[in-house]
Design a protein around this motif. Structure first.
Motif, mmCIF file in Angstrom:
data_model
loop_
_atom_site.group_PDB
_atom_site.id
_atom_site.type_symbol
_atom_site.label_atom_id
_atom_site.label_comp_id
_atom_site.label_asym_id
_atom_site.label_seq_id
_atom_site.Cartn_x
_atom_site.Cartn_y
_atom_site.Cartn_z
ATOM 1 N N GLY A 182 0.810 -1.208 0.000
ATOM 2 C CA GLY A 182 0.000 0.000 0.000
ATOM 3 C C GLY A 182 0.848 1.265 0.000
ATOM 4 O O GLY A 182 0.553 2.227 -0.719
ATOM 5 N N ASN A 183 1.913 1.256 0.792
ATOM 6 C CA ASN A 183 2.801 2.423 0.830
ATOM 7 C C ASN A 183 3.497 2.637 -0.513
ATOM 8 O O ASN A 183 3.673 3.777 -0.963
ATOM 9 N N LEU A 184 3.897 1.530 -1.148
ATOM 10 C CA LEU A 184 4.552 1.641 -2.449
ATOM 11 C C LEU A 184 3.596 2.247 -3.475
ATOM 12 O O LEU A 184 3.973 3.142 -4.240
ATOM 13 N N LEU A 185 2.358 1.764 -3.484
ATOM 14 C CA LEU A 185 1.376 2.308 -4.424
ATOM 15 C C LEU A 185 1.158 3.794 -4.202
ATOM 16 O O LEU A 185 1.089 4.580 -5.153
ATOM 17 N N ARG A 186 1.050 4.196 -2.956
ATOM 18 C CA ARG A 186 0.837 5.622 -2.670
ATOM 19 C C ARG A 186 2.016 6.461 -3.146
ATOM 20 O O ARG A 186 1.838 7.546 -3.717
ATOM 21 N N ASP A 187 3.230 5.959 -2.910
ATOM 22 C CA ASP A 187 4.406 6.701 -3.357
ATOM 23 C C ASP A 187 4.442 6.826 -4.873
ATOM 24 O O ASP A 187 4.760 7.893 -5.418
ATOM 25 N N ILE A 188 4.135 5.728 -5.566
ATOM 26 C CA ILE A 188 4.138 5.763 -7.033
ATOM 27 C C ILE A 188 3.091 6.747 -7.540
ATOM 28 O O ILE A 188 3.353 7.567 -8.436
ATOM 29 N N ILE A 189 1.895 6.682 -6.981
ATOM 30 C CA ILE A 189 0.818 7.579 -7.417
ATOM 31 C C ILE A 189 1.187 9.037 -7.159
ATOM 32 O O ILE A 189 0.916 9.922 -7.978
ATOM 33 N N ASN A 190 1.848 9.304 -6.055
ATOM 34 C CA ASN A 190 2.231 10.679 -5.727
ATOM 35 C C ASN A 190 3.237 11.242 -6.718
ATOM 36 O O ASN A 190 3.276 12.460 -6.943
ATOM 37 N N TYR A 191 4.062 10.364 -7.318
ATOM 38 C CA TYR A 191 5.119 10.838 -8.205
ATOM 39 C C TYR A 191 4.770 10.735 -9.688
ATOM 40 O O TYR A 191 5.548 11.165 -10.532
#
Length: 379
Positions: A182-191
């Motif tokens: 979940g954290n990885l997905l959020r980071d990818i979406i943010n960038y």
């Protein structure tokens, strides 16, 4: 203000034998990527196969053992593990039937379009090469489904190991559900610049590889019932917390000092002799390779790649190729790289050159090996 971009190309014919007019004996290359392309038409019964092949195939990377990489690549794009590109390609084409020169008359045939694409994404000298492998199978006149296989991989040159997303990232393999995912997905979406949300992406990136600027991800998802794939980059500072032990070893272990192997993977130039220095050296358009006219021609025809322009990447690429007896260019390879985009552009502009006037010995045309340095520079 966008900086003005100038392109300087210093060209030379490099001799690699001690005396003139002796046939060249292939030697080990520290780095060599071979650029191959072709279109093939095959027939098997009532089935016609149209195959388009475009590959950037690494053959030498810092004298490392590339057999694991070659076997993974041939399995992915040709469906057969092999350490030889030619063997795997020929076996694949044979499986599609007999070669034909033109499409036969009649409307009882079923057509299948196949795209095979292998492209370099990034190369960190002496540490890794990241690549995209694609095999697309598209039935045109049948109810069969399109079948596409795409892989992003990083080849660990230090440890001779292929890293897929499972080996690259820690505890975030496809299908796993945990906070790290979940954290990885959020980071990818943010960038990413795409309109992605946690609701319309799939559970995890399906593919990933390393790049010098961070991690490159293929993120599948759905929007309005349509499937899509978003390609995005996660910066290095955000990527580090997700890397596996294998990925960290690749980035942190010292680079071993390697020498040319006893039996190197040398390039096959065919049975006819090839030379590097002859009485009359090859020319094209009446220009010698090191002339100002050749420099002007290249400056006018080179297109500086957008990614390299934005990232301010420049440097000297060395292309090696053969001027054949009929003046055509064959076997273009990169033997000194800078970046995938600049390497690719150097190959493109060399391949589009008009027919050369071949080199000669005693008035007879011969095959000549040319090393051409091309220096890209941003000012």
């Amino acid at each position: 203000m966008i900086k003005r971009i100038a392109l300087f190309m210093f060209l030379a014919l490099c001799t690699v034998v001690a005396s003139a007019q002796e046939p060249y004996v292939p030697k080990a290359d520290k780095y060599r990527v071979e650029y191959r392309e072709g279109n093939y038409l095959r027939q098997k019964g009532q089935k016609l196969y149209f195959v388009k092949l475009t590959t950037e195939w690494p053959e030498c990377l810092n004298y490392s053992n590339l057999e694991p990489l070659h076997r993974y690549m041939t399995k992915t794009v040709f469906g057969r593990e092999d350490n030889s590109f030619d063997n795997a390609l020929n076996h694949y084409l044979d499986s599609l039937g007999s070669p034909i020169e033109q499409v036969p008359d009649g409307d009882n045939y079923k057509s299948y379009y196949i795209t095979i694409d292998v492209s370099e994404l990034d190369y960190d000298a002496d540490r890794y090469m990241s690549m995209r492998l694609l095999h697309c199978y598209w039935p045109k006149d049948t109810t069969e489904l399109i079948n596409t296989t795409q892989r992003l991989i990083t080849y660990d040159i230090i440890h001779d190991n292929v890293l897929t997303i499972k080996e690259l990232l820690k505890d975030v393999s496809p299908g796993q559900f945990n906070d790290r995912r979940g954290n990885l997905l959020r980071d990818i979406i943010n960038y990413t610049s795409n309109d992605l949300t946690m609701e319309n992406v799939a559970l995890l990136p399906s593919e990933a590889c390393l790049m010098r600027v961070g991690g490159f991800f293929d993120l599948p998802g759905t929007a309005n019932w349509d499937e899509f794939n978003a390609l995005t980059i996660l910066p290095e500072k955000s990527l580090k917390g997700y890397l596996s032990k294998a990925a960290k070893k690749l980035l942190e272990d010292p680079v071993p000092v390697r020498t040319a192997p006893e039996h190197p993977n040398v390039m096959n130039f065919g049975e006819e002799p090839i030379y590097t220095l002859v009485e009359t050296m090859p020319t094209t358009m009446g220009f010698a390779p090191a002339s100002h006219e050749m420099l002007r021609y290249l400056v006018n025809n080179v297109r500086y790649p957008l990614v390299e322009k934005l990232l301010q990447i420049d440097g000297r690429v060395v292309v090696r190729f053969i001027v054949e007896k009929d003046g055509s260019i064959s076997s273009p390879v990169i033997v000194m790289p800078v970046s995938p985009g600049l390497d690719r552009e150097a190959i493109r502009v060399i391949k589009q050159m008009p027919t050369w006037k071949p080199g000669q010995i005693n008035g007879q045309p011969v095959r000549v090996l040319v090393n051409m340095p091309i220096t890209f520079k941003i000012q």
